[in-house]
Every structure is written in C-alpha cells, then in structure tokens.
Design a protein around this motif. Structure first.
Motif, PDB file in Angstrom:
ATOM      1  N   VAL A   1      19.357  41.197  75.110  1.00 38.46           N
ATOM      2  CA  VAL A   1      18.022  41.372  74.528  1.00 38.46           C
ATOM      3  C   VAL A   1      17.275  42.438  75.314  1.00 38.46           C
ATOM      4  O   VAL A   1      17.284  42.438  76.550  1.00 38.46           O
ATOM      5  CB  VAL A   1      17.219  40.051  74.547  1.00 38.46           C
ATOM      6  N   ASP A   2      16.626  43.346  74.596  1.00 34.86           N
ATOM      7  CA  ASP A   2      15.848  44.406  75.231  1.00 34.86           C
ATOM      8  C   ASP A   2      14.433  44.374  74.678  1.00 34.86           C
ATOM      9  O   ASP A   2      14.212  44.638  73.490  1.00 34.86           O
ATOM     10  CB  ASP A   2      16.495  45.762  74.962  1.00 34.86           C
ATOM     11  N   CYS A   3      13.455  44.012  75.523  1.00 36.99           N
ATOM     12  CA  CYS A   3      12.025  44.035  75.173  1.00 36.99           C
ATOM     13  C   CYS A   3      11.284  44.779  76.283  1.00 36.99           C
ATOM     14  O   CYS A   3      11.768  44.842  77.412  1.00 36.99           O
ATOM     15  CB  CYS A   3      11.458  42.614  75.083  1.00 36.99           C
ATOM     16  N   PRO A   4      10.109  45.321  76.002  1.00 38.63           N
ATOM     17  CA  PRO A   4       9.316  45.911  77.087  1.00 38.63           C
ATOM     18  C   PRO A   4       8.974  44.849  78.130  1.00 38.63           C
ATOM     19  O   PRO A   4       8.696  43.695  77.782  1.00 38.63           O
ATOM     20  CB  PRO A   4       8.050  46.411  76.366  1.00 38.63           C
ATOM     21  N   ALA A   5       9.013  45.217  79.394  1.00 37.98           N
ATOM     22  CA  ALA A   5       8.668  44.261  80.446  1.00 37.98           C
ATOM     23  C   ALA A   5       7.192  43.886  80.389  1.00 37.98           C
ATOM     24  O   ALA A   5       6.808  42.757  80.722  1.00 37.98           O
ATOM     25  CB  ALA A   5       9.015  44.840  81.812  1.00 37.98           C
TER      26      ALA A   5
ATOM     27  N   ARG B   1      14.805  44.353  70.747  1.00 37.15           N
ATOM     28  CA  ARG B   1      16.114  44.626  70.150  1.00 37.15           C
ATOM     29  C   ARG B   1      17.146  43.637  70.678  1.00 37.15           C
ATOM     30  O   ARG B   1      17.207  43.387  71.888  1.00 37.15           O
ATOM     31  CB  ARG B   1      16.552  46.059  70.447  1.00 37.15           C
ATOM     32  N   VAL B   2      17.938  43.123  69.774  1.00 36.47           N
ATOM     33  CA  VAL B   2      19.047  42.246  70.145  1.00 36.47           C
ATOM     34  C   VAL B   2      20.344  42.989  69.820  1.00 36.47           C
ATOM     35  O   VAL B   2      20.555  43.404  68.677  1.00 36.47           O
ATOM     36  CB  VAL B   2      18.995  40.910  69.394  1.00 36.47           C
ATOM     37  N   THR B   3      21.179  43.173  70.823  1.00 31.01           N
ATOM     38  CA  THR B   3      22.466  43.847  70.637  1.00 31.01           C
ATOM     39  C   THR B   3      23.587  42.809  70.696  1.00 31.01           C
ATOM     40  O   THR B   3      23.643  41.996  71.627  1.00 31.01           O
ATOM     41  CB  THR B   3      22.690  44.919  71.713  1.00 31.01           C
ATOM     42  N   LEU B   4      24.456  42.834  69.684  1.00 35.83           N
ATOM     43  CA  LEU B   4      25.578  41.900  69.607  1.00 35.83           C
ATOM     44  C   LEU B   4      26.876  42.690  69.535  1.00 35.83           C
ATOM     45  O   LEU B   4      26.949  43.706  68.843  1.00 35.83           O
ATOM     46  CB  LEU B   4      25.447  41.000  68.367  1.00 35.83           C
ATOM     47  N   TYR B   5      27.883  42.210  70.253  1.00 28.54           N
ATOM     48  CA  TYR B   5      29.201  42.856  70.215  1.00 28.54           C
ATOM     49  C   TYR B   5      30.253  41.803  69.879  1.00 28.54           C
ATOM     50  O   TYR B   5      30.374  40.780  70.568  1.00 28.54           O
ATOM     51  CB  TYR B   5      29.528  43.517  71.548  1.00 28.54           C
TER      52      TYR B   5
ATOM     53  N   ASP C   1      36.275  39.605  61.637  1.00 27.52           N
ATOM     54  CA  ASP C   1      34.839  39.643  61.358  1.00 27.52           C
ATOM     55  C   ASP C   1      34.241  38.261  61.621  1.00 27.52           C
ATOM     56  O   ASP C   1      34.904  37.233  61.467  1.00 27.52           O
ATOM     57  CB  ASP C   1      34.585  40.037  59.902  1.00 27.52           C
ATOM     58  N   THR C   2      32.967  38.257  62.009  1.00 25.55           N
ATOM     59  CA  THR C   2      32.299  36.981  62.260  1.00 25.55           C
ATOM     60  C   THR C   2      30.835  37.105  61.890  1.00 25.55           C
ATOM     61  O   THR C   2      30.350  38.180  61.511  1.00 25.55           O
ATOM     62  CB  THR C   2      32.448  36.567  63.732  1.00 25.55           C
ATOM     63  N   SER C   3      30.088  36.007  61.978  1.00 26.05           N
ATOM     64  CA  SER C   3      28.649  36.016  61.688  1.00 26.05           C
ATOM     65  C   SER C   3      27.953  35.061  62.638  1.00 26.05           C
ATOM     66  O   SER C   3      28.543  34.094  63.136  1.00 26.05           O
ATOM     67  CB  SER C   3      28.374  35.606  60.233  1.00 26.05           C
ATOM     68  N   ILE C   4      26.674  35.337  62.885  1.00 29.28           N
ATOM     69  CA  ILE C   4      25.846  34.522  63.770  1.00 29.28           C
ATOM     70  C   ILE C   4      24.581  34.109  63.014  1.00 29.28           C
ATOM     71  O   ILE C   4      23.893  34.956  62.433  1.00 29.28           O
ATOM     72  CB  ILE C   4      25.459  35.308  65.046  1.00 29.28           C
TER      73      ILE C   4
ATOM     74  N   LYS D   1      26.437  45.767  67.089  1.00 31.75           N
ATOM     75  CA  LYS D   1      25.347  45.848  66.119  1.00 31.75           C
ATOM     76  C   LYS D   1      24.042  45.538  66.831  1.00 31.75           C
ATOM     77  O   LYS D   1      23.953  44.594  67.631  1.00 31.75           O
ATOM     78  CB  LYS D   1      25.570  44.866  64.972  1.00 31.75           C
ATOM     79  N   THR D   2      23.001  46.341  66.534  1.00 29.80           N
ATOM     80  CA  THR D   2      21.678  46.138  67.124  1.00 29.80           C
ATOM     81  C   THR D   2      20.682  45.786  66.021  1.00 29.80           C
ATOM     82  O   THR D   2      20.604  46.480  65.007  1.00 29.80           O
ATOM     83  CB  THR D   2      21.207  47.397  67.875  1.00 29.80           C
ATOM     84  N   VAL D   3      19.932  44.718  66.235  1.00 30.34           N
ATOM     85  CA  VAL D   3      18.923  44.269  65.274  1.00 30.34           C
ATOM     86  C   VAL D   3      17.554  44.402  65.928  1.00 30.34           C
ATOM     87  O   VAL D   3      17.361  43.968  67.077  1.00 30.34           O
ATOM     88  CB  VAL D   3      19.170  42.805  64.848  1.00 30.34           C
ATOM     89  N   GLU D   4      16.591  45.009  65.214  1.00 29.39           N
ATOM     90  CA  GLU D   4      15.251  45.219  65.756  1.00 29.39           C
ATOM     91  C   GLU D   4      14.260  44.237  65.146  1.00 29.39           C
ATOM     92  O   GLU D   4      14.321  43.936  63.951  1.00 29.39           O
ATOM     93  CB  GLU D   4      14.781  46.651  65.484  1.00 29.39           C
ATOM     94  N   PHE D   5      13.337  43.762  65.978  1.00 32.22           N
ATOM     95  CA  PHE D   5      12.280  42.852  65.541  1.00 32.22           C
ATOM     96  C   PHE D   5      10.940  43.454  65.959  1.00 32.22           C
ATOM     97  O   PHE D   5      10.697  43.680  67.152  1.00 32.22           O
ATOM     98  CB  PHE D   5      12.463  41.467  66.164  1.00 32.22           C
ATOM     99  N   ASN D   6      10.090  43.732  64.976  1.00 31.99           N
ATOM    100  CA  ASN D   6       8.765  44.286  65.258  1.00 31.99           C
ATOM    101  C   ASN D   6       7.808  43.161  65.620  1.00 31.99           C
ATOM    102  O   ASN D   6       7.703  42.157  64.907  1.00 31.99           O
ATOM    103  CB  ASN D   6       8.242  45.050  64.036  1.00 31.99           C
TER     104      ASN D   6
END
Length: 262
Positions: free
Chosen positions: A32-36, A47-51, A57-60, A93-98
């Motif tokens: 997970v990457d958010c501003p400190a 941003r949440v990065t998943l590998y 193939d899989t899903s979360i 895959k990276t998913v962004e959350f505003n």
C-alpha cells in the motif's frame, strides 16, 4: 524436555497459521502506498499494488476503509468500498483510491482482502495536519430567487492560489477566482443566485489549488448553504392564489345563474 515441548508448541502454532494463510494468499503479494502526511481538506490518492506470483489467474475480494473516519473515500458518503480485483498470472496490478481528509489527526488507510472471505488486511498510517490555507466560511444563509452577495476571506499562506466552485443544480455563482499569492488573508466576494423554488440545505464544493514548500496541493472545502424562501415571492404566490380562487368563485356563480335562468 521443557525446551522440546516449547519448540513443539511453537512449531504446531506455526503450522496451523500456515495452513490458514498459505492457501489463500501465498501467491498474491500486496503493498500500500499513501502519503505519509496530508492537510485537512486535501484530496489525495492511495494505491494498492498486487502481484500474482503464480502461473494461474486469480482474484481478490476487498473492502477499503479508514480506521478512524478522519479521512474518507472521495465520494465522501461511503464508509467503505467493496469490490474484487482480477489478477492475471505472473502480473502486477495497481488500483488507485481517491481520498479526502476531513479532520485533523492520525488515521490509517486499511485494505481488507481475501478469497471469498475477507480475513486479512494491510494498512498505511497517515498524519492529517491543519491546512495552511482555507476559506473562512463553512456555512452561510442565502435567499431563493434573488442574488446573494457573500463576503468572506481566504486565510493562510500559499502561492498561485485559485479556487474553483462546484454548485448543486439550481444555484448559479462564480466558477473560478484567481488570487495569486496569499499571505495572511485575502478578501473574496461570492454572488450566488439560487432558483426561486430551491429551499433547504445545499452544498457548494470549493476546490482550493495552491503551492507551498511541500509541492502542489488541492483542498476540497464543503460549504453548507441554508436556502430560505423569498418572502416577496411567497407574497406574490399567495396573491396569485387568491386571485385564482376569486376567479373560480365568480365563474361558478355565473354558471349557477345561467342554469337557474334557463
């Protein structure tokens, strides 16, 4: 013997934990990457990065929320957001959350996840500090059907400051105000014209763009408007209603006279 028992117990506990966690998440790595730190009212992105470290193939399934509610997802109303993410084999895959910071203090962005059952989480702490610049008006009263002039000020410090406004349907007002550099405070005036029949609580979103030593920022300050009806328009409406009722009464009398005469 005591040491052997402790070692056996620890090994058994580890095996139990692995039996629960490994089948569900061994192939998926997350970060997970958010501003400190952000300002109160600031719009920011986590941003949440998943590998997927497997050949299939899989899903979360996931649920996103903030621990203390001092920040929120950018729709501002939802306490959390649920969904699922498809991750192809051996793919990142990276998913962004505003997000939006509503209050000052500490909070944490929490990404809960699982397969079918959400039973794990990863989080990132965020410090929310007081904004260096803001509009000195969180709520105001206006009258429907007329032009209302609201005088206030932008307080604080910032470079290249501009404000853009987003109005609800039925309210007209300035779209953008360029203030340049602001030091301590700068007066502003807003001319707002609500529709004649728009009454009740309405909200104007003011987006404050500025630059400081930390970089470029966007704050979103929500201003509550209490729209009251116009007494003049009410008087006109009542007068028209009285005239209409009188006209109906006269028409009915004439019809009755004509019927009785015939």
């Amino acid at each position: 013997m005591v040491v052997m028992k402790k070692w056996t117990r620890a090994l058994t506990t580890a095996m139990i934990l692995l039996s629960i966690v490994a089948p569900a998440f061994a192939e998926v790595l997350l970060s997970v990457d958010c501003p400190a730190s952000v300002y109160k009212y600031e719009l920011f992105t986590c941003r949440v990065t998943l590998y997927n470290d497997s050949t299939t193939d899989t899903s979360i399934d996931y649920l996103v929320k903030f621990e203390k509610g001092k920040a929120a997802l950018q729709d501002f109303e939802a306490l959390g957001m649920e969904g699922d993410i498809e991750i192809p084999a051996l793919t990142k895959k990276t998913v962004e959350f505003n997000c939006w910071a509503k209050e000052s203090g500490k909070d944490a962005f929490i990404f809960n996840y699982g397969r079918g059952k959400i039973d794990a989480l990863i989080a990132k702490g965020i410090m929310i500090s007081s904004p260096p610049i803001y509009i000195n008006m969180n709520e105001a009263s206006v009258t429907a059907g007329r032009r209302n002039t609201l005088k206030t000020e932008v307080v604080g410090n910032g470079y290249f400051v501009r404000i853009e406004f987003k109005y609800p349907p039925g309210i007209l007002g300035p779209q953008k105000i360029d203030l340049g550099d602001v030091e301590d405070s700068k007066a502003i005036s807003l001319d707002l014209s609500p529709d004649p029949y728009l009454v009740g609580a309405q909200y104007v979103d003011a987006y404050i763009y500025f630059t400081d030593d930390k970089g470029e920022h966007v704050l979103m300050q929500r201003i509550k408007l209490s729209v009251t009806p116009s007494f003049y328009l009410l008087a006109v409406a009542i007068a028209l209603l009285v005239v209409l009722l009188v006209a109906v009464a006269i028409t009915r009398r004439r019809k009755k006279k004509e019927e009785s005469g015939s």
